[in-house]
Design a protein around this motif. Structure first.
Motif, PDB file in Angstrom:
ATOM      1  N   GLN A   1      13.536  28.932 -12.555  1.00  0.00           N
ATOM      2  CA  GLN A   1      12.367  29.558 -11.922  1.00  0.00           C
ATOM      3  C   GLN A   1      11.233  28.545 -11.978  1.00  0.00           C
ATOM      4  N   PRO A   2      10.441  28.460 -10.920  1.00  0.00           N
ATOM      5  CA  PRO A   2       9.454  27.369 -10.850  1.00  0.00           C
ATOM      6  C   PRO A   2       8.279  27.501 -11.823  1.00  0.00           C
ATOM      7  N   GLY A   3       7.955  28.712 -12.257  1.00  0.00           N
ATOM      8  CA  GLY A   3       6.735  28.915 -13.048  1.00  0.00           C
ATOM      9  C   GLY A   3       5.592  29.253 -12.112  1.00  0.00           C
ATOM     10  N   LEU A   4       4.661  30.091 -12.573  1.00  0.00           N
ATOM     11  CA  LEU A   4       3.613  30.587 -11.668  1.00  0.00           C
ATOM     12  C   LEU A   4       2.563  29.519 -11.361  1.00  0.00           C
ATOM     13  N   TYR A   5       2.133  28.783 -12.373  1.00  0.00           N
ATOM     14  CA  TYR A   5       1.152  27.724 -12.120  1.00  0.00           C
ATOM     15  C   TYR A   5       1.701  26.647 -11.175  1.00  0.00           C
ATOM     16  N   PRO A   6       2.934  26.161 -11.370  1.00  0.00           N
ATOM     17  CA  PRO A   6       3.469  25.204 -10.402  1.00  0.00           C
ATOM     18  C   PRO A   6       3.482  25.749  -8.966  1.00  0.00           C
ATOM     19  N   ILE A   7       3.669  27.049  -8.828  1.00  0.00           N
ATOM     20  CA  ILE A   7       3.646  27.653  -7.482  1.00  0.00           C
ATOM     21  C   ILE A   7       2.231  27.571  -6.899  1.00  0.00           C
ATOM     22  N   LEU A   8       1.233  27.883  -7.734  1.00  0.00           N
ATOM     23  CA  LEU A   8      -0.163  27.788  -7.272  1.00  0.00           C
ATOM     24  C   LEU A   8      -0.475  26.345  -6.868  1.00  0.00           C
ATOM     25  N   LEU A   9      -0.068  25.431  -7.734  1.00  0.00           N
ATOM     26  CA  LEU A   9      -0.365  24.012  -7.516  1.00  0.00           C
ATOM     27  C   LEU A   9       0.268  23.512  -6.220  1.00  0.00           C
ATOM     28  N   GLU A  10       1.506  23.876  -6.014  1.00  0.00           N
ATOM     29  CA  GLU A  10       2.229  23.433  -4.814  1.00  0.00           C
ATOM     30  C   GLU A  10       1.591  24.033  -3.554  1.00  0.00           C
ATOM     31  N   HIS A  11       1.198  25.291  -3.655  1.00  0.00           N
ATOM     32  CA  HIS A  11       0.552  25.904  -2.487  1.00  0.00           C
ATOM     33  C   HIS A  11      -0.788  25.211  -2.192  1.00  0.00           C
ATOM     34  N   ALA A  12      -1.540  24.918  -3.247  1.00  0.00           N
ATOM     35  CA  ALA A  12      -2.840  24.255  -3.067  1.00  0.00           C
ATOM     36  C   ALA A  12      -2.647  22.857  -2.460  1.00  0.00           C
ATOM     37  N   ARG A  13      -1.554  22.208  -2.840  1.00  0.00           N
ATOM     38  CA  ARG A  13      -1.282  20.858  -2.312  1.00  0.00           C
ATOM     39  C   ARG A  13      -0.916  20.932  -0.823  1.00  0.00           C
ATOM     40  N   GLN A  14      -0.098  21.900  -0.484  1.00  0.00           N
ATOM     41  CA  GLN A  14       0.366  21.999   0.909  1.00  0.00           C
ATOM     42  C   GLN A  14      -0.659  22.623   1.840  1.00  0.00           C
ATOM     43  N   HIS A  15      -1.460  23.550   1.295  1.00  0.00           N
ATOM     44  CA  HIS A  15      -2.412  24.287   2.144  1.00  0.00           C
ATOM     45  C   HIS A  15      -3.765  24.357   1.454  1.00  0.00           C
ATOM     46  N   PRO A  16      -4.431  23.221   1.304  1.00  0.00           N
ATOM     47  CA  PRO A  16      -5.695  23.226   0.545  1.00  0.00           C
ATOM     48  C   PRO A  16      -6.762  24.126   1.164  1.00  0.00           C
ATOM     49  N   GLN A  17      -6.626  24.400   2.442  1.00  0.00           N
ATOM     50  CA  GLN A  17      -7.640  25.221   3.122  1.00  0.00           C
ATOM     51  C   GLN A  17      -7.469  26.716   2.859  1.00  0.00           C
ATOM     52  N   HIS A  18      -6.282  27.138   2.412  1.00  0.00           N
ATOM     53  CA  HIS A  18      -6.023  28.579   2.263  1.00  0.00           C
ATOM     54  C   HIS A  18      -6.882  29.215   1.174  1.00  0.00           C
ATOM     55  N   HIS A  19      -6.829  28.651  -0.004  1.00  0.00           N
ATOM     56  CA  HIS A  19      -7.500  29.242  -1.173  1.00  0.00           C
ATOM     57  C   HIS A  19      -8.246  28.132  -1.906  1.00  0.00           C
ATOM     58  N   PRO A  20      -9.409  27.718  -1.398  1.00  0.00           N
ATOM     59  CA  PRO A  20     -10.086  26.551  -1.994  1.00  0.00           C
ATOM     60  C   PRO A  20     -10.499  26.753  -3.452  1.00  0.00           C
ATOM     61  N   ASN A  21     -10.551  28.007  -3.911  1.00  0.00           N
ATOM     62  CA  ASN A  21     -10.922  28.275  -5.310  1.00  0.00           C
ATOM     63  C   ASN A  21      -9.770  28.938  -6.057  1.00  0.00           C
ATOM     64  N   LEU A  22      -8.554  28.547  -5.702  1.00  0.00           N
ATOM     65  CA  LEU A  22      -7.356  29.181  -6.254  1.00  0.00           C
ATOM     66  C   LEU A  22      -7.371  29.164  -7.781  1.00  0.00           C
ATOM     67  N   HIS A  23      -7.133  30.346  -8.355  1.00  0.00           N
ATOM     68  CA  HIS A  23      -7.271  30.503  -9.797  1.00  0.00           C
ATOM     69  C   HIS A  23      -6.523  31.764 -10.227  1.00  0.00           C
ATOM     70  N   ALA A  24      -6.011  31.759 -11.454  1.00  0.00           N
ATOM     71  CA  ALA A  24      -5.406  32.971 -12.017  1.00  0.00           C
ATOM     72  C   ALA A  24      -5.788  33.083 -13.486  1.00  0.00           C
ATOM     73  N   SER A  25      -5.866  34.317 -13.967  1.00  0.00           N
ATOM     74  CA  SER A  25      -6.136  34.576 -15.387  1.00  0.00           C
ATOM     75  C   SER A  25      -4.838  35.020 -16.044  1.00  0.00           C
ATOM     76  N   SER A  26      -4.472  34.326 -17.118  1.00  0.00           N
ATOM     77  CA  SER A  26      -3.238  34.620 -17.830  1.00  0.00           C
ATOM     78  C   SER A  26      -3.586  35.354 -19.127  1.00  0.00           C
ATOM     79  N   PHE A  27      -3.088  36.586 -19.269  1.00  0.00           N
ATOM     80  CA  PHE A  27      -3.420  37.419 -20.431  1.00  0.00           C
ATOM     81  C   PHE A  27      -2.329  37.268 -21.486  1.00  0.00           C
ATOM     82  N   VAL A  28      -2.691  36.650 -22.603  1.00  0.00           N
ATOM     83  CA  VAL A  28      -1.709  36.278 -23.625  1.00  0.00           C
ATOM     84  C   VAL A  28      -1.854  37.142 -24.882  1.00  0.00           C
ATOM     85  N   ILE A  29      -0.803  37.138 -25.690  1.00  0.00           N
ATOM     86  CA  ILE A  29      -0.759  37.914 -26.929  1.00  0.00           C
ATOM     87  C   ILE A  29      -1.085  36.958 -28.082  1.00  0.00           C
TER      88      ILE A  29
END
Ligand SMILES: [Zn+2]
Length: 275
Positions: A86-114
């Motif tokens: 499985q690619p991992g969620l951050y690598p997916i964000l990174l790859e999308h930002a690389r391929q389509h920088p115009q889509h989500h210029p402030n792409l970000h996610a909050s990871s809730f950890v224990i």
């Protein structure tokens, strides 16, 4: 303001398709959101607007991404014993930002950890596959990425398999209803997470989405000087609006509130049937 906050789980993979695999769904959804004129923004932007009651033009058409439980698959690839790499969620964000920088210029996610090491180890061994998916060594790298923030999902998730959880009160969070318990699950967790991630968490996600009156109306608003959280997120499938209370911020959960792209389109277009 009518903003959907979306929630994905990186370690719960129940099928090889969109409905049961958050990695696959996230990769699909980033393009889908852009197609429908939506832009992913950091959770902090929405909470700032909400708390200060301040319009922000950048929140028009905004969507927020959150990841729950903090398996390392939030940030890194994993090899799933049943469903393979499985690619991992951050690598997916990174790859999308690389391929389509115009889509989500402030792409970000909050990871809730224990927070608790022992609780994470216990969950890894008893609830997952014992493959070291619940480590914390990736937290500082995630923070440093600028694309992932490490936030709090409690001390031990009150998971029944963890030692120290009182018999009969586990696998739910409603039982956290005294100052001592709340302070442990929320304040101690924040201190412990900050010591590893390098930044004090600002946001809390209720384990299981469970919120009770004590937490929502007494502990969170009354002891903010101690826990220093700015909001707490549930899993009630509603939108963030000007009426949203900071201690019960709603979210839509992948696999629960939507299981196909059509349902997500309804959610992002403000047409989710809200219960
Ligand atoms: Zn959880």
């Amino acid at each position: 303001m009518q903003i959907p906050i979306l929630c994905y789980h990186s370690h719960i993979i129940s099928s090889a398709d969109y409905a049961g695999n958050g990695h696959l769904a996230l990769a699909h959804d980033l393009a889908l959101l852009a197609e429908h004129g939506k832009t992913v923004v950091p959770l902090s932007w929405v909470i700032d607007a909400l708390i200060h009651k301040k319009e922000n033009i950048e929140l028009n058409n905004a969507v927020v991404m959150t990841f729950d439980d903090g398996s390392k698959a939030d940030f890194l690839p994993i090899d799933h014993p049943e469903f393979g790499p499985q690619p991992g969620l951050y690598p997916i964000l990174l790859e999308h930002a690389r391929q389509h920088p115009q889509h989500h210029p402030n792409l970000h996610a909050s990871s809730f950890v224990i927070a608790s090491d022992t609780a994470r180890l216990c969950m890894d061994q008893k609830c997952l596959f014992g493959l070291d998916w619940m480590t914390d060594d990736w937290w500082p790298q995630a923070e440093a990425s600028g694309m992932i923030s490490i936030e709090s999902h409690s001390w031990d998730h009150n998971n029944a398999v963890c030692e120290g959880v009182r018999p009969g009160t586990g696998d739910q969070f409603y039982s956290v209803n005294t100052y001592a318990q709340a302070s442990h699950q929320i304040r101690d967790a924040a201190v412990s997470i900050a010591a590893v991630s390098g930044r004090p968490p600002e946001f809390f996600a209720y384990p299981y989405g469970h919120v009770n009156n004590f937490l929502e109306q007494e502990y969170f608003p009354g002891y903010q000087h101690q826990h220093r959280m700015r909001c707490a997120l549930t899993t009630r499938p509603k939108y963030v609006t000007w009426e949203t209370l900071p201690w019960s911020v709603p979210r839509f959960v992948h696999g629960e509130h939507w299981r196909d792209p059509g349902s997500l389109i309804n959610i992002i277009n403000g047409q989710a049937s809200i219960t």
